[in-house]
Write an enzyme that holds these catalytic residues in place. Structure first.
Site, PDB file in Angstrom:
ATOM      1  N   GLY A   1     -13.901 -20.676  23.852  1.00 13.58           N
ATOM      2  CA  GLY A   1     -14.685 -21.274  24.936  1.00 13.58           C
ATOM      3  C   GLY A   1     -13.834 -21.724  26.114  1.00 13.58           C
ATOM      4  O   GLY A   1     -14.134 -22.726  26.771  1.00 13.58           O
TER       5      GLY A   1
ATOM      6  N   ARG B   1       2.814 -16.031  14.536  1.00 10.47           N
ATOM      7  CA  ARG B   1       3.310 -14.895  13.743  1.00 10.47           C
ATOM      8  C   ARG B   1       3.192 -15.130  12.242  1.00 10.47           C
ATOM      9  O   ARG B   1       3.260 -14.201  11.456  1.00 10.47           O
ATOM     10  CB  ARG B   1       4.793 -14.659  14.042  1.00 10.47           C
ATOM     11  CG  ARG B   1       5.046 -13.963  15.334  1.00 10.47           C
ATOM     12  CD  ARG B   1       6.455 -13.387  15.293  1.00 10.47           C
ATOM     13  NE  ARG B   1       6.840 -12.868  16.577  1.00 10.47           N
ATOM     14  CZ  ARG B   1       6.507 -11.664  17.003  1.00 10.47           C
ATOM     15  NH1 ARG B   1       5.773 -10.864  16.260  1.00 10.47           N
ATOM     16  NH2 ARG B   1       6.896 -11.251  18.179  1.00 10.47           N
TER      17      ARG B   1
ATOM     18  N   LYS C   1     -12.999 -34.259  37.181  1.00  9.35           N
ATOM     19  CA  LYS C   1     -12.670 -35.206  36.103  1.00  9.35           C
ATOM     20  C   LYS C   1     -12.966 -34.648  34.710  1.00  9.35           C
ATOM     21  O   LYS C   1     -12.778 -35.330  33.715  1.00  9.35           O
ATOM     22  CB  LYS C   1     -13.445 -36.504  36.324  1.00  9.35           C
ATOM     23  CG  LYS C   1     -12.909 -37.312  37.490  1.00  9.35           C
ATOM     24  CD  LYS C   1     -13.198 -38.802  37.290  1.00  9.35           C
ATOM     25  CE  LYS C   1     -12.480 -39.628  38.316  1.00  9.35           C
ATOM     26  NZ  LYS C   1     -13.197 -39.724  39.584  1.00  9.35           N
TER      27      LYS C   1
ATOM     28  N   ILE D   1       1.587  -8.108  16.356  1.00  8.02           N
ATOM     29  CA  ILE D   1       0.446  -9.007  16.612  1.00  8.02           C
ATOM     30  C   ILE D   1      -0.190  -8.754  17.982  1.00  8.02           C
ATOM     31  O   ILE D   1      -1.291  -9.201  18.230  1.00  8.02           O
ATOM     32  CB  ILE D   1       0.847 -10.500  16.492  1.00  8.02           C
ATOM     33  CG1 ILE D   1       1.884 -10.882  17.547  1.00  8.02           C
ATOM     34  CG2 ILE D   1       1.313 -10.832  15.087  1.00  8.02           C
ATOM     35  CD1 ILE D   1       2.040 -12.402  17.685  1.00  8.02           C
ATOM     36  N   ASP D   2       0.519  -8.019  18.844  1.00 11.67           N
ATOM     37  CA  ASP D   2       0.056  -7.894  20.241  1.00 11.67           C
ATOM     38  C   ASP D   2      -1.133  -6.957  20.454  1.00 11.67           C
ATOM     39  O   ASP D   2      -1.760  -6.985  21.506  1.00 11.67           O
ATOM     40  CB  ASP D   2       1.212  -7.423  21.136  1.00 11.67           C
ATOM     41  CG  ASP D   2       2.296  -8.479  21.263  1.00 11.67           C
ATOM     42  OD1 ASP D   2       2.007  -9.654  20.971  1.00 11.67           O
ATOM     43  OD2 ASP D   2       3.423  -8.126  21.649  1.00 11.67           O
TER      44      ASP D   2
ATOM     45  N   ALA E   1       0.832  -1.210   0.000  1.00 15.68           N
ATOM     46  CA  ALA E   1       0.000   0.000   0.000  1.00 15.68           C
ATOM     47  C   ALA E   1       0.868   1.262   0.000  1.00 15.68           C
ATOM     48  O   ALA E   1       0.553   2.250  -0.672  1.00 15.68           O
ATOM     49  CB  ALA E   1      -0.932  -0.007   1.207  1.00 15.68           C
TER      50      ALA E   1
ATOM     51  N   VAL F   1       3.982   1.573  -1.201  1.00 15.21           N
ATOM     52  CA  VAL F   1       4.658   1.727  -2.496  1.00 15.21           C
ATOM     53  C   VAL F   1       3.670   2.189  -3.573  1.00 15.21           C
ATOM     54  O   VAL F   1       3.946   3.126  -4.333  1.00 15.21           O
ATOM     55  CB  VAL F   1       5.352   0.396  -2.905  1.00 15.21           C
ATOM     56  CG1 VAL F   1       5.909   0.492  -4.314  1.00 15.21           C
ATOM     57  CG2 VAL F   1       6.459   0.049  -1.914  1.00 15.21           C
TER      58      VAL F   1
HETATM   59  P1  ATP Z   1       7.090  -5.716  18.834  1.00 13.88           P
HETATM   60  O1  ATP Z   1       5.921  -5.080  19.561  1.00 13.88           O
HETATM   61  O2  ATP Z   1       6.630  -6.644  17.769  1.00 13.88           O
HETATM   62  O3  ATP Z   1       8.133  -6.302  19.738  1.00 13.88           O
HETATM   63  P2  ATP Z   1       8.662  -3.301  18.603  1.00 13.88           P
HETATM   64  O4  ATP Z   1       8.726  -2.274  17.546  1.00 13.88           O
HETATM   65  O5  ATP Z   1       8.141  -2.846  19.949  1.00 13.88           O
HETATM   66  O6  ATP Z   1       7.825  -4.527  18.019  1.00 13.88           O
HETATM   67  P3  ATP Z   1      11.373  -3.529  19.686  1.00 13.88           P
HETATM   68  O7  ATP Z   1      12.310  -4.669  19.623  1.00 13.88           O
HETATM   69  O8  ATP Z   1      10.954  -3.042  21.031  1.00 13.88           O
HETATM   70  O9  ATP Z   1      10.111  -3.980  18.798  1.00 13.88           O
HETATM   71  O10 ATP Z   1      11.999  -2.282  18.895  1.00 13.88           O
HETATM   72  C1  ATP Z   1      12.456  -2.424  17.568  1.00 13.88           C
HETATM   73  C2  ATP Z   1      13.712  -1.633  17.368  1.00 13.88           C
HETATM   74  O11 ATP Z   1      13.441  -0.234  17.583  1.00 13.88           O
HETATM   75  C3  ATP Z   1      14.852  -1.927  18.335  1.00 13.88           C
HETATM   76  O12 ATP Z   1      15.574  -3.085  17.987  1.00 13.88           O
HETATM   77  C4  ATP Z   1      15.711  -0.675  18.189  1.00 13.88           C
HETATM   78  O13 ATP Z   1      16.500  -0.732  17.020  1.00 13.88           O
HETATM   79  C5  ATP Z   1      14.646   0.413  18.001  1.00 13.88           C
HETATM   80  N1  ATP Z   1      14.461   1.104  19.279  1.00 13.88           N
HETATM   81  C6  ATP Z   1      13.730   0.693  20.346  1.00 13.88           C
HETATM   82  N2  ATP Z   1      13.869   1.554  21.376  1.00 13.88           N
HETATM   83  C7  ATP Z   1      14.743   2.508  20.957  1.00 13.88           C
HETATM   84  C8  ATP Z   1      15.332   3.653  21.568  1.00 13.88           C
HETATM   85  N3  ATP Z   1      15.053   4.012  22.830  1.00 13.88           N
HETATM   86  N4  ATP Z   1      16.181   4.399  20.824  1.00 13.88           N
HETATM   87  C9  ATP Z   1      16.475   4.065  19.548  1.00 13.88           C
HETATM   88  N5  ATP Z   1      15.970   2.976  18.940  1.00 13.88           N
HETATM   89  C10 ATP Z   1      15.123   2.210  19.617  1.00 13.88           C
END
Ligand code: ATP
Length: 322
Positions: A186, A255, A213, A127-128, A22, A24
């Site tokens: 359920g 995932r 049981k 996914i959360d 979407a 692109v």
């Molecule tokens: P998910 O909810 O699926 O885990 P997410 O985006 O929360 O996804 P994270 O691993 O928390 O996943 O963050 C992804 C990337 O964002 C990190 O690996 C890092 O490169 C960058 N990132 C996270 N926090 C910071 C920060 N405080 N400063 C700079 N980069 C950050």
């Protein structure tokens, strides 16, 4: 704006490809060039940046995962790492970014955008479903349907053997997946980080004589304070030694897979709206869908606020599981 960069970051989620498509195709509609940044922030640092056009995103709307790949990057948390990333964006003449990811990815985007005055729009891809500013995140619907399918199958064997099945689903910090698949499947008990009383409710349930049981399905979020299905099983066994307890951790199967209709539409709407907002000069914003209408909030809000957890569903789960 002449050239935008798009990347997926953090955990992958089904529907990310539909969102890339979407982005692109919308950019092409506005005559804007698109560069795909591979492997999230780490790829930005390592200059893994490729040209994209409409044909690069053909035949991906139905595919799980992300064609741009994703990664976690500790280096991007350092000023030095972000400087390298910025130099690479300059080299590719990228003057705006679309970040598809979760809370951590938004945090990185906000810091980077402030440091280098780089316009950025966030798209909720995780996914959360635990991001503020949108009712649903990309990937959540597919993940819950995958988990539900597994629970339906587990129910057949649980019933045949009169067993108690503890099913652990994803959700490190949030119980959206567990609560919703628990109700839809359920389940007799649902344990989530948002409900401090859930173990007591479960104990009450098993204390009822007639339950001794019978078979039961208990769904637990990986981030629940009981520490996941295996620990919960040990604790339950100590209190109710006569129960036949089996444990299943669904894990990464949640995932994968082809995104549902809902996730494809959500991803398409959000990706297109992210481009539209970037073109119109917005920055440090996160797009979302609220009450089925496109919405937008600041990245700051999306990062720091928590959306209201549906307490009504917690009550519903208790009533229906009793
Ligand atoms: P998910 O909810 O699926 O885990 P997410 O985006 O929360 O996804 P994270 O691993 O928390 O996943 O963050 C992804 C990337 O964002 C990190 O690996 C890092 O490169 C960058 N990132 C996270 N926090 C910071 C920060 N405080 N400063 C700079 N980069 C950050």
């Amino acid at each position: 704006m002449n050239t935008i960069g798009v990347y997926t970051s953090g955990g992958d989620a089904p529907g990310m490809n539909a969102c890339i498509r979407a982005v692109v195709r919308s950019a092409s509609y506005y005559n804007i060039e698109v560069k795909g940044i591979k492997e999230g922030y780490q790829g930005m640092i390592e200059n893994k940046i490729v040209n994209m056009d409409s044909s690069s995103v053909a035949n991906i709307i139905q595919r799980g995962g992300t064609i741009l790949k994703t990664a976690r990057s500790e280096e991007f948390k350092t000023q030095n790492g972000r400087k390298k990333a910025f130099d690479n964006l300059l080299h590719h003449k990228i003057d705006g970014l679309i970040c598809i990811g979760g809370n951590g990815s938004y945090t990185g985007a906000k810091i980077f955008s402030t440091e280098y005055q780089m316009p950025v729009i966030g798209v909720p891809g995780t996914i959360d479903n635990d991001l503020f500013g949108t009712d649903y995140t990309i990937g959540y619907d597919t993940a819950t349907n995958t988990a539900l399918d597994a629970i339906d199958k587990i129910r057949d064997t649980a019933d045949s053997h009169n067993r108690v099945f503890l099913v652990e689903v994803m959700g490190r910090d949030a119980g959206y997946i567990a609560l919703n698949v628990g109700i839809a499947g359920g389940a007799e008990g649902i344990l989530i980080p948002e409900d401090a009383q859930d173990f007591d409710k479960l104990t009450k349930y098993f204390k009822k004589e007639k339950r001794k049981k019978s078979f039961s399905i208990i769904v637990i979020a990986e981030g629940d304070e009981e520490g996941g299905a295996i620990k919960l099983g040990e604790k339950l066994k100590a209190t109710f030694p006569y129960l036949s307890i089996k444990t299943t951790v669904l894990g990464h199967v949640q995932r994968g897979g082809s995104p549902t209709v809902k996730d494809r539409i959500l991803a398409s709407r959000l990706g297109a709206n992210a481009v539209k907002n970037l073109v119109e000069g917005e920055s440090q914003k996160a797009v979302g869908i609220i009450n089925d209408k496109l919405s937008i909030c600041s990245l700051d809000e999306a990062i720091s606020k928590h959306k209201d957890f549906p307490k009504e569903l917690i009550n519903l789960a208790e009533v229906l599981g009793s």
